[in-house]
Structure formats: structure tokens, C-alpha cells
Design a protein around this motif. Structure first.
Motif, mmCIF file in Angstrom:
data_model
loop_
_atom_site.group_PDB
_atom_site.id
_atom_site.type_symbol
_atom_site.label_atom_id
_atom_site.label_comp_id
_atom_site.label_asym_id
_atom_site.label_seq_id
_atom_site.Cartn_x
_atom_site.Cartn_y
_atom_site.Cartn_z
ATOM 1 N N ARG A 188 0.841 -1.204 0.000
ATOM 2 C CA ARG A 188 0.000 0.000 0.000
ATOM 3 C C ARG A 188 0.875 1.252 0.000
ATOM 4 O O ARG A 188 0.588 2.241 -0.693
ATOM 5 N N GLN A 189 1.961 1.239 0.765
ATOM 6 C CA GLN A 189 2.856 2.397 0.804
ATOM 7 C C GLN A 189 3.520 2.613 -0.562
ATOM 8 O O GLN A 189 3.695 3.752 -1.004
ATOM 9 N N GLN A 190 3.875 1.527 -1.239
ATOM 10 C CA GLN A 190 4.414 1.657 -2.589
ATOM 11 C C GLN A 190 3.391 2.314 -3.521
ATOM 12 O O GLN A 190 3.723 3.175 -4.337
ATOM 13 N N LYS A 191 2.146 1.906 -3.383
ATOM 14 C CA LYS A 191 1.085 2.464 -4.208
ATOM 15 C C LYS A 191 0.893 3.950 -3.931
ATOM 16 O O LYS A 191 0.724 4.757 -4.856
ATOM 17 N N GLU A 192 0.932 4.323 -2.667
ATOM 18 C CA GLU A 192 0.672 5.708 -2.278
ATOM 19 C C GLU A 192 1.756 6.666 -2.757
ATOM 20 O O GLU A 192 1.495 7.860 -2.923
ATOM 21 N N VAL A 193 2.978 6.168 -2.961
ATOM 22 C CA VAL A 193 4.050 7.048 -3.456
ATOM 23 C C VAL A 193 4.216 6.934 -4.969
ATOM 24 O O VAL A 193 5.183 7.429 -5.538
ATOM 25 N N GLY A 194 3.258 6.259 -5.622
ATOM 26 C CA GLY A 194 3.282 6.193 -7.066
ATOM 27 C C GLY A 194 4.192 5.136 -7.648
ATOM 28 O O GLY A 194 4.533 5.194 -8.827
ATOM 29 N N ARG A 195 4.588 4.149 -6.843
ATOM 30 C CA ARG A 195 5.448 3.067 -7.324
ATOM 31 C C ARG A 195 4.797 1.733 -6.936
ATOM 32 O O ARG A 195 5.331 0.990 -6.124
ATOM 33 N N PRO A 196 3.623 1.434 -7.476
ATOM 34 C CA PRO A 196 2.874 0.248 -7.034
ATOM 35 C C PRO A 196 3.638 -1.050 -7.252
ATOM 36 O O PRO A 196 4.379 -1.196 -8.233
ATOM 37 N N ALA A 197 3.447 -1.973 -6.335
ATOM 38 C CA ALA A 197 4.091 -3.289 -6.426
ATOM 39 C C ALA A 197 3.619 -4.007 -7.689
ATOM 40 O O ALA A 197 2.446 -3.916 -8.072
ATOM 41 N N GLY A 198 4.531 -4.746 -8.314
ATOM 42 C CA GLY A 198 4.208 -5.411 -9.576
ATOM 43 C C GLY A 198 4.076 -6.914 -9.492
ATOM 44 O O GLY A 198 3.830 -7.564 -10.514
ATOM 45 N N TRP A 199 4.244 -7.503 -8.285
ATOM 46 C CA TRP A 199 4.137 -8.960 -8.200
ATOM 47 C C TRP A 199 2.709 -9.418 -8.481
ATOM 48 O O TRP A 199 1.738 -8.692 -8.259
ATOM 49 N N LEU A 200 2.585 -10.642 -8.964
ATOM 50 C CA LEU A 200 1.284 -11.195 -9.335
ATOM 51 C C LEU A 200 0.492 -11.581 -8.087
ATOM 52 O O LEU A 200 1.033 -12.144 -7.135
#
Length: 541
Positions: free
Chosen positions: A274-286
Motif C-alpha cells: 500500500r505504501q508503494q502504491k501511495e508514493v506512485g510506485r505500485p508493487a508489480g508482483w502477481l
């Protein structure tokens, strides 16, 4: 870090003999322990270098036939004392704030700090030349946020064919076939299955035969050195093995009551994603599912210790855009969920699924609509002032259907909604969660305001469901919520439902209450006596 901290057994690890015993234990567990002086920063560097060399030697010995798999894994132990280099080191004070006062305000405390930290001090003119040795290398090194492990973007999935059918069966059979086909269609993605119990018991026989238990010494055709199924009676360990496999395909299946042990590790992953998403770098794992099966309503052989709905309740409290909580009721409804679950990026799914045979409920079109919208109108009996019946859970749907039949016999109007994904109908908590919810138009169509009288029968505890679903339940005086009431034991499904006041008859009792009519209009004298604890509950089966 062997520093005698309180979370370890200081009476043992705080002694030379205790540390040696720990090293022996590590050797027995397949590790290659390396002890070093934990008070010397250079010793850490040397230990890391030594670990690399040792592992390289082991690989060479493997290739030459001297050793066989598994290889001893280097394990470094830094021997020091808690709070080394500071006032109170090695004492109980080191486990908190050892200084007697704030050094910013207290001169004596400041003197104590300076006196004991002096051993760690390196003068700037001595330190700068050393830093310069590393500066060039650091300039070429990527930032931690740009490390390949933080930027996992596996290739898009090749989805297998979906095999819908109209037969009664275990819903888990849909997952079993789909995952095997998914692995075969994507050979470039490493599969990993977390298994803290018995895959066969949880109806994943196909997964077991195709992927095999990972073992050091295979003893049967279901085991292999390179098996993809991580089996150990430790839920946190198996879920962590899958959480770490961010470049591959994953599946975890466990008894619902023991999934709770996974929560800590799962929640950390959700928070970081969620923190990755909030800073504009969303997680890419499936994405992948945590499957809670052998669940509360069908697991009576080991009494109430195996009956607990806490796992799905806790995950329902997390952000809905990070984890979906799903209650498929049959084979087709579970199958229709799987493509979106595995195609998601940086999102997990909690699937609460029966393992026993369940009746066919949804055709392909209904199952896919249910997966898309989170809920579906199943049936209705026309008439004035209908009551809205809401079921969430496989056994709960069967009870609601039976209640609906009785309401039709009694000329009472009703609409039956199946709620598969409760989190889609909550009030959004921020603008990231809002897009994950069902659009207002669909929600209003399913739960129109002109039907204020509502009865929800949920897999979960009623209080938890009521708290999350207040937007679709309406006024408290016009609704009732039934579900798991912390009652259980060595009971079959019907017994569990009765003990928790969650049978079709309890639904009708709740309907009578919200409609303001006597219960005898819907239930016979024998049935009312059973509900009151004065008759035989067998009449409700």
C-alpha cells in the motif's frame, strides 16, 4: 545478534556454553554457523566475506560429488552485549532508556553518554578518508527503492481454459484444476504452494501430484528435491515462503482456524504494498489467494479449536484495494474469481471455501457477474413490502434458500441476494480504496432503499459483518444479522448452524421480527420450540 536481549533465553545464550549449544543446534538443522566479535564493525564485513567463501566451497563440493543436497547454509552469530558502547550496556537498563535523565537538559546524563560512547567515536579527519574509499562504488549502486527485488514485474499471465459445469462437487476442485493448468501454461513463472497441513484433505490432490512436496530425501512419488510444495506445520513459515516468491505463482491453503497464524506476515506485505502504491510506485508482483478451507461450519472433528472465523474478519479490516475477502459458494463461483485474483498486481485475496461437496448454485454467466460485481440478485417472490434476504457463505446460501421456500409458501414477499465480496460494499476509507468498491448504481440496484427490512446471514461473526456493511443494512431496527456466535464443538454442519442460531428457521424468526409479525405465521409450533431450546432441533434438519 547474540547480545543477551530479553526475547531470548539469556541464561543460555548469554554464556559460552549456551552459544556453543546453539551452534550445535544450527548444525543439526542444516546450517553452517560462523561466530565473530559483534563489537567490531570490520568483523561484520569479514564474516560476510567468509560466509560467501564457505558457500562457494560447498557448491564446488556439490559439483564434485563430495556433498549432496541440501548444502549447509552459512549462519553468522555476532557475539556482543546489549547496548554495547552506551551507558548501562549489558544490564537490564539497556533494554529500555538507560540514561537517568534527558541529556539535552541534564548535564550529568550528558556526561554519562559522552563517557560511554567515547569508545565508538571516530574522529572526522580519520573517518573521511575511509568514506572516500566507498564513495565511488556507492555512486554506481542503485538506491534501495530501485533494487530489482523492489521492482518485480513478472510477465503477463497466460490464462488456462476455464471449465465450468453444473454438477454438485467440492468448490476446491475448481482451484485444484485451475492452478495446475496455470502452472503448465506459464513455465517461466516458478510455482510455490504453502501447505501447513494436508493438501489431499483440502481437496488439492491434483496440485499435490503435479508439484510434489519439497524434501531433502524423497520417499514417495509425491516428494521431490525440487518440489514446489513447502510443507511444514508452521503457518507463518509457509505463507512467508510464498510472500517471498514475488517473481512467480503462489497458492496457500490451510484450515481456516489456523490461518490466523499467518496474519502478521501477510499484514506487513499488505502495508508495504500500500505504501508503494501511495508514493506512485505500485508493487508489480502477481496476486494470489490465501485459501481458508476446512472452515468453521464444516470442521467439527476437533471441536471448537478448529472453528474460528477470525482470519477473514481481520483481513476485511485491511484496505480493500490491497486484499479481497471472498466467499464463493460453489465450483463455478470460485472458478470465476481466479483469473482476476492471479492477474492482479500487488494484491492478495482471502478465499473462504468449503472443501465438502456443495450443490450447484451459479451458472457461468451468474458466476462471472458475481465475480465482477461482488453480489448478485438470485431470486425473488413478488408481493408488497418484501424482505431483503442476504447470504454470504456457502452454507449460509443453502439456509437462505430454504428460508425463501417457506416464505413463498406463506405468501410473504422476498428478494434473495448473494454477497460474495463484502468489502466491495463498505464505505471507502480513502481515495485509493474507493475504486475497488462496487459502483453506486449497482449497489443501489441490489439494495434499493424501498426495501428497508433486511436479514443478513453471514459466514463471519455478526458484529464484524454489521460493522463493515452498515451502508447496505440500513436502520438497525429494520435489520438482523446472524452468523458465527463463538459456539461450536464436535458437531456436523447442521449442528454448527443450530448452535450459532444461524439456521433457516432462525432466519425466519428474524424475518418475523423485522416485519413485525408473530413467528407462528412462518414457523410451526415444533419448530418454534426447537428454536426456544424446548424441543428437538432434529425437526429443523
Amino acid at each position: 545478534i547474540a547480545n543477551g536481549r530479553r526475547i531470548e533465553q539469556r541464561t543460555e545464550l548469554g554464556t559460552v556454553e549456551g552459544l556453543e549449544g546453539f551452534c550445535q543446534h544450527l548444525r543439526h538443522c542444516g546450517f553452517d554457523p560462523v561466530s565473530f566479535d559483534g563489537r567490531d564493525p570490520a568483523a561484520f564485513v569479514c564474516a560476510l566475506w567468509q560466509m560467501e567463501l564457505r558457500l562457494g566451497h560447498r557448491v564446488a563440493e556439490l559439483h564434485s560429488g563430495i556433498l549432496h543436497y541440501p548444502l549447509p547454509m552459512p549462519y553468522a552469530i555476532a557475539v556482543t552485549k546489549k547496548g554495547f558502547g552506551f551507558y548501562g550496556a549489558g544490564s537490564n537498563a539497556a533494554h529500555n532508556l538507560p540514561l537517568p535523565a534527558n541529556p539535552h537538559h541534564d548535564e550529568a546524563a550528558r556526561a554519562l553518554f559522552n563517557q560511554h560512547a567515547a569508545g565508538l567515536w571516530v574522529a572526522p579527519d580519520e573517518l573521511l578518508p575511509v568514506c572516500a574509499q566507498f564513495r565511488h562504488g556507492r555512486a554506481e549502486r542503485a538506491l534501495e527503492r530501485d533494487h530489482p527485488l523492489a521492482l518485480r514485474q513478472p510477465a503477463a499471465l497466460q490464462l488456462p481454459e476455464l471449465h465450468y459445469h453444473g454438477q454438485d462437487c467440492s468448490p476446491m476442485s475448481a482451484l485444484d484444476r485451475f492452478f495446475v493448468d496455470l502452472v503448465q501454461a506459464n513455465p517461466h513463472l516458478r510455482p510455490r504452494v504453502g501447505n501447513p497441513d494436508e493438501l489431499a484433505s483440502n481437496r488439492l490432490e491434483g496440485v499435490l501430484h503435479a508439484l510434489k512436496h519439497r524434501v531433502c530425501v524423497p520417499e514417495s512419488k509425491l516428494e521431490a528435491v525440487d518440489g514446489a510444495i513447502i510443507t511444514v506445520l508452521n503457518e507463518e513459515a509457509v505463507v512467508s515462503a510464498c510472500l517471498a516468491n514475488q517473481g512467480g505463482l503462489n497458492l496457500v491453503a490451510s484450515y481456516e482456524a489456523f490461518c490466523v497464524k499467518m496474519l502478521g506476515a501477510v499484514r506487513q506485505t499488505l502495508i508495504f504494498a500500500r505504501q508503494q502504491k501511495e508514493v506512485g510506485r505500485p508493487a508489480g508482483w502477481l496476486g494470489w489467494p490465501l485459501v481458508a478451507t476446512s472452515h468453521t461450519w464444516e470442521n467439527g472433528k476437533n471441536q471448537q479449536s478448529h472453528q474460528d472465523t477470525s482470519f477473514c474478519e481481520a483481513l476485511l479490516g485491511e484496505m480493500s484495494d490491497m486484499v479481497r475477502v471472498l466467499f464463493p459458494a460453489d465450483h463455478n463461483s470460485l472458478l470465476a474469481l481466479l483469473p482476476a485474483v492471479y492477474q492482479a498486481r500487488g494484491q492478495l485475496a482471502c478465499i473462504v471455501s468449503p472443501k465438502r461437496e456443495r450443490p450447484f448454485q451459479f451458472d457461468q454467466q451468474q458466476a462471472e457477474q458475481l465475480a465482477r460485481d461482488g453480489a448478485i440478485l438470485l431470486d425473488q417472490h413478488e408481493g408488497p413490502d418484501p424482505v431483503l434476504l442476504i447470504a454470504s457463505g456457502a452454507y449460509q446460501l443453502s439456509e437462505m434458500r430454504r428460508a425463501a421456500v417457506r416464505l413463498s409458501e406463506k405468501k410473504t414477499a422476498w428478494r434473495l441476494i448473494y454477497l460474495q465480496e463484502p468489502g466491495r460494499f463498505r464505505e471507502p476509507r480513502d481515495h485509493w480504496e474507493a475504486p475497488a468498491l462496487t459502483p453506486a448504481a449497482i449497489r443501489n440496484e441490489l439494495f434499493p432503499e424501498q426495501y428497508p427490512r433486511r436479514v443478513l446471514l453471514t459466514h463471519m461473526r455478526p458484529e464484524v459483518a454489521r460493522g463493515h456493511l452498515w451502508p447496505i443494512l440500513g436502520e438497525a431496527r429494520c435489520n438482523r444479522v446472524l452468523g458465527y456466535r463463538n459456539r461450536g464443538g464436535t458437531l456436523d454442519g447442521a449442528g454448527m448452524l443450530f448452535a450459532n442460531q444461524a439456521t433457516w428457521a432462525h432466519v425466519l424468526q428474524a424475518v418475523a421480527e423485522v416485519l413485525g409479525i408473530p413467528a407462528q405465521k412462518l414457523l410451526s409450533r415444533e419448530e418454534r420450540a426447537a428454536l426456544a431450546g424446548q424441543g428437538k432441533p432434529e425437526c429443523l434438519r
